[in-house]
Write an enzyme that holds these catalytic residues in place. Structure first.
Site, PDB file in Angstrom:
ATOM      1  N   LYS A 182      37.199  16.164  50.885  1.00  0.00           N
ATOM      2  CA  LYS A 182      37.601  15.626  52.197  1.00  0.00           C
ATOM      3  C   LYS A 182      38.904  16.325  52.579  1.00  0.00           C
ATOM      4  CE  LYS A 182      39.618  12.778  54.881  1.00  0.00           C
ATOM      5  NZ  LYS A 182      40.426  13.543  55.849  1.00  0.00           N
ATOM      6  N   GLU A 257      48.993  13.632  43.408  1.00  0.00           N
ATOM      7  CA  GLU A 257      50.120  14.548  43.628  1.00  0.00           C
ATOM      8  C   GLU A 257      50.695  14.171  44.981  1.00  0.00           C
ATOM      9  OE1 GLU A 257      48.834  18.599  43.027  1.00  0.00           O
ATOM     10  OE2 GLU A 257      48.653  18.263  40.890  1.00  0.00           O
ATOM     11  N   CYS A 291      55.565  20.146  49.649  1.00  0.00           N
ATOM     12  CA  CYS A 291      55.988  18.994  48.838  1.00  0.00           C
ATOM     13  C   CYS A 291      57.132  19.356  47.909  1.00  0.00           C
ATOM     14  CB  CYS A 291      54.804  18.480  48.037  1.00  0.00           C
ATOM     15  SG  CYS A 291      54.033  19.761  47.040  1.00  0.00           S
ATOM     16  N   GLU A 393      61.355  11.913  52.900  1.00  0.00           N
ATOM     17  CA  GLU A 393      60.684  13.218  52.950  1.00  0.00           C
ATOM     18  C   GLU A 393      60.422  13.555  54.420  1.00  0.00           C
ATOM     19  OE1 GLU A 393      56.560  13.557  51.760  1.00  0.00           O
ATOM     20  OE2 GLU A 393      57.009  15.393  50.658  1.00  0.00           O
TER      21      GLU A 393
HETATM   22  P1  NAD Z   1      48.303  12.222  54.038  1.00  0.00           P
HETATM   23  O1  NAD Z   1      48.510  11.315  52.888  1.00  0.00           O
HETATM   24  O2  NAD Z   1      48.508  11.683  55.401  1.00  0.00           O
HETATM   25  O3  NAD Z   1      46.824  12.817  54.034  1.00  0.00           O
HETATM   26  C1  NAD Z   1      46.291  13.509  52.934  1.00  0.00           C
HETATM   27  C2  NAD Z   1      44.786  13.344  52.923  1.00  0.00           C
HETATM   28  O4  NAD Z   1      44.482  11.968  52.710  1.00  0.00           O
HETATM   29  C3  NAD Z   1      44.106  13.734  54.231  1.00  0.00           C
HETATM   30  O5  NAD Z   1      42.872  14.351  53.934  1.00  0.00           O
HETATM   31  C4  NAD Z   1      43.878  12.405  54.894  1.00  0.00           C
HETATM   32  O6  NAD Z   1      42.808  12.402  55.808  1.00  0.00           O
HETATM   33  C5  NAD Z   1      43.572  11.511  53.705  1.00  0.00           C
HETATM   34  N1  NAD Z   1      43.792  10.088  53.921  1.00  0.00           N
HETATM   35  C6  NAD Z   1      44.629   9.488  54.805  1.00  0.00           C
HETATM   36  N2  NAD Z   1      44.540   8.152  54.686  1.00  0.00           N
HETATM   37  C7  NAD Z   1      43.634   7.900  53.715  1.00  0.00           C
HETATM   38  C8  NAD Z   1      43.131   6.714  53.094  1.00  0.00           C
HETATM   39  N3  NAD Z   1      43.526   5.501  53.485  1.00  0.00           N
HETATM   40  N4  NAD Z   1      42.245   6.835  52.092  1.00  0.00           N
HETATM   41  C9  NAD Z   1      41.846   8.062  51.643  1.00  0.00           C
HETATM   42  N5  NAD Z   1      42.287   9.212  52.200  1.00  0.00           N
HETATM   43  C10 NAD Z   1      43.170   9.136  53.212  1.00  0.00           C
HETATM   44  O7  NAD Z   1      49.215  13.479  53.748  1.00  0.00           O
HETATM   45  P2  NAD Z   1      49.440  14.732  54.689  1.00  0.00           P
HETATM   46  O8  NAD Z   1      50.307  14.299  55.817  1.00  0.00           O
HETATM   47  O9  NAD Z   1      48.140  15.382  54.956  1.00  0.00           O
HETATM   48  O10 NAD Z   1      50.248  15.699  53.702  1.00  0.00           O
HETATM   49  C11 NAD Z   1      51.611  15.655  53.547  1.00  0.00           C
HETATM   50  C12 NAD Z   1      51.985  14.908  52.284  1.00  0.00           C
HETATM   51  O11 NAD Z   1      51.343  15.515  51.165  1.00  0.00           O
HETATM   52  C13 NAD Z   1      53.474  15.001  51.986  1.00  0.00           C
HETATM   53  O12 NAD Z   1      53.941  13.754  51.547  1.00  0.00           O
HETATM   54  C14 NAD Z   1      53.542  16.019  50.850  1.00  0.00           C
HETATM   55  O13 NAD Z   1      54.660  15.912  50.017  1.00  0.00           O
HETATM   56  C15 NAD Z   1      52.286  15.718  50.121  1.00  0.00           C
HETATM   57  N6  NAD Z   1      51.891  16.864  49.290  1.00  0.00           N
HETATM   58  C16 NAD Z   1      52.056  16.769  47.948  1.00  0.00           C
HETATM   59  C17 NAD Z   1      51.744  17.857  47.134  1.00  0.00           C
HETATM   60  C18 NAD Z   1      51.918  17.765  45.642  1.00  0.00           C
HETATM   61  O14 NAD Z   1      51.398  18.648  44.957  1.00  0.00           O
HETATM   62  N7  NAD Z   1      52.608  16.782  45.118  1.00  0.00           N
HETATM   63  C19 NAD Z   1      51.259  19.027  47.701  1.00  0.00           C
HETATM   64  C20 NAD Z   1      51.109  19.096  49.086  1.00  0.00           C
HETATM   65  C21 NAD Z   1      51.427  17.999  49.876  1.00  0.00           C
END
Ligand code: NAD
Length: 490
Positions: A182, A257, A291, A393
């Protein structure tokens, strides 16, 4: 300037080896963040579609050839996927720049080759794995087998869509699982190609599936689905908490992550000729939407003035522009919603009394980029590390320089955060480097470098930055069930 073809792409789900519409034909649009032009119309899955894709992955796991084929055949097919990605590297990098707004040069030289490497690495690594053997005196012999878990839900964010998806898909497939991917709804283009790449590589139908739509609907439905055994999630801490709750009823296995707010600690004996350019990268790579970004820059007070002067100059020299242009070092933010969220921190910083060193505005760019979601590389100075801009963040091109006097103080500031993904230390003093590396409570510590990854090494976060580790055998263990077999020898 290089341009990509202006056309509206149609992005479909990939279920059981075929690209398909949603059951109710609903779609949503995706825009180019550099121009606001619509670049894709994407199928928006319903709960019914999630049921269908999960059943396809389940059937492929339970009855398909994937799980039981020879390890070398399985790994050959995964390596073939890696080769196809390299063959299509330019096309995928162009799509990533178009969709995410990241500089094409970074996608082409960094993320897309790394995506191919993610697959190849785990195929090679899996083939070298052994197991444990425990003879119990002469009477019994124990040995272990590592077997696949089942259907994996791979939920990924928008900041490095292709690279982060393959980072999960590599070990997931190598261990013999099937996948429901997804991707983030804002950036589905590159990941949607993984369906045809898997097919061309000879991966059986139903093993790699991709479903598009909102996280709150599609992500939740995957998390709650009884056919899905585990969730590997990269994204925000808030979503991680929701996934944990929603997956509780079906008792899923999780790897998370999550977010970060890394301290980049610059001691007075640092080699600033190295520390400044790398800290600029750590601050502004992918417009700060990383991140692992070094967004809290802790600087020892004795070198504060000279550091600020040099860092300001370097930030102002960054070329902000069209992501498709080879000279661009920083593109736009990913979407209007995210742009507004990041911009709001400029007001917060003002209210909190932070000193603006540079940036804080909308850059003046070529006319075709005027409606893009651009912000200048922005640097603040703040004495108070508990201010919101130093704690939350921001995930944009905004960083804060925070002063410190002693090692103890640097460590206390570095650890005074709810996150613990990574930390960066700049010093020429080896003993100090080790002391601080041991003291910072985070999953990865870089000394005199940043963003260097060895895929064998564990990757993950302390505190609210994650649960579990990925990388090397950590990934394979997550995607496997260990089985003990005990044999009576008499
Ligand atoms: P997000 O949590 O909004 O979304 C990530 C994914 O989760 C998307 O595919 C989204 O559609 C899905 N999602 C959203 N709500 C959901 C739910 N209730 N149930 C299941 N899936 C759901 O994050 P984002 O805005 O896409 O990405 C940015 C975040 O990701 C930042 O906090 C960043 O630090 C983190 N990130 C972490 C790493 C790491 O390796 N630790 C790497 C990249 C990004």
């Amino acid at each position: 300037m290089t341009t990509v073809e202006v056309k509206v792409r149609r992005v479909l789900h990939f279920i059981n080896g075929k690209y398909e519409n949603s059951s109710d034909d609903q779609t949503f649009e995706v825009k180019n963040p550099a121009t606001q032009e619509v670049i894709a119309v994407v199928s928006e899955a319903t709960e019914e579609d999630v049921k269908k894709v999960s059943e396809a992955a389940r059937t492929a796991f339970d009855h398909g050839p994937w799980r039981t084929m020879s390890l070398s055949d399985r790994c050959d097919k995964i390596r073939r996927m890696a080769e196809i990605i390299l063959e299509r590297r330019e096309e995928i990098a162009r799509l990533e720049a178009l969709d995410v707004g990241k500089p094409y040069s970074h996608a082409f030289t960094g993320e897309i080759p790394r995506a191919a490497h993610n697959l190849k690495f785990f195929a090679d690594f899996m083939e070298k794995q052994g197991g444990e053997v425990y003879p119990m005196e002469e009477a019994f012999l124990n040995y272990t087998r590592y077997e696949p878990v089942g259907v994996a839900g791979l939920i990924t964010p928008w900041n490095a869509p292709f690279m982060l998806t393959t980072w999960k898909l590599g070990p997931c497939l190598a261990a013999g699982n099937t996948a429901v991917i997804k991707p983030a709804e804002m950036t589905p283009l590159s990941v949607s190609l993984l369906g045809e790449i898997a097919k061309e590589a000879g991966i059986p139908d139903g093993v790699v599936n991709i479903i598009h739509g909102k996280g709150s609907v599609v992500g939740t439905a995957i998390t709650e689905n009884k056919n899905v055994d585990l969730i590997s999630f990269t994204g925000s801490t808030t979503t991680g908490k929701a996934i944990m709750k929603n997956g509780a009823n079906t008792l899923k296995k999780f790897s998370f992550e999550l977010g970060g707010k890394a301290a980049n600690i610059i001691f007075e004996d640092a080699d600033l000729d190295k520390a400044i350019p790398v800290s600029i990268q750590a601050a502004f790579l992918n417009s700060g939407q990383v991140c692992l970004a070094g967004s809290r820059i802790l600087v020892q007070r004795t070198i504060l003035d000279s550091f600020i002067e040099k860092f300001k100059h370097a930030a102002e020299s960054l070329v902000v522009g069209d992501p498709q242009d080879a000279t661009t070092k920083m593109g736009p933010l990913v979407s209007e919603e995210h742009f507004n969220k990041v911009k709001h921190y400029l007001e917060i910083a003002k209210k909190e009394g932070a000193t603006l060193i540079t940036g804080g505005g909308i850059p003046v760019l070529a006319p075709h980029l005027e409606s893009g979601y651009y912000l200048e590389p922005t640097v603040y100075y703040h004495q108070d590390h508990t201010a919101r801009i130093c704690q939350e963040e921001i995930f944009g091109p905004i960083v804060t320089i925070i002063p410190f006097d002693t090692e103890e103080e640097a460590l206390a500031i570095a650890n005074d955060t709810e996150y613990g993904l990574n930390g960066v230390i700049w010093t020429e003093n080896l003993k100090r480097a080790h002391r601080i590396a041991h003291g910072v409570r985070a999953g990865t510590i870089w000394v005199n470098c940043w963003f260097v990854r060895d895929l064998r090494a564990p990757f993950g976060g302390f505190k609210k930055s994650g649960i579990g580790r990925e990388g090397g055998h950590h990934s394979l263990e997550f995607f496997s069930e260990a089985k003990n077999i005990c044999i009576a020898l008499n």
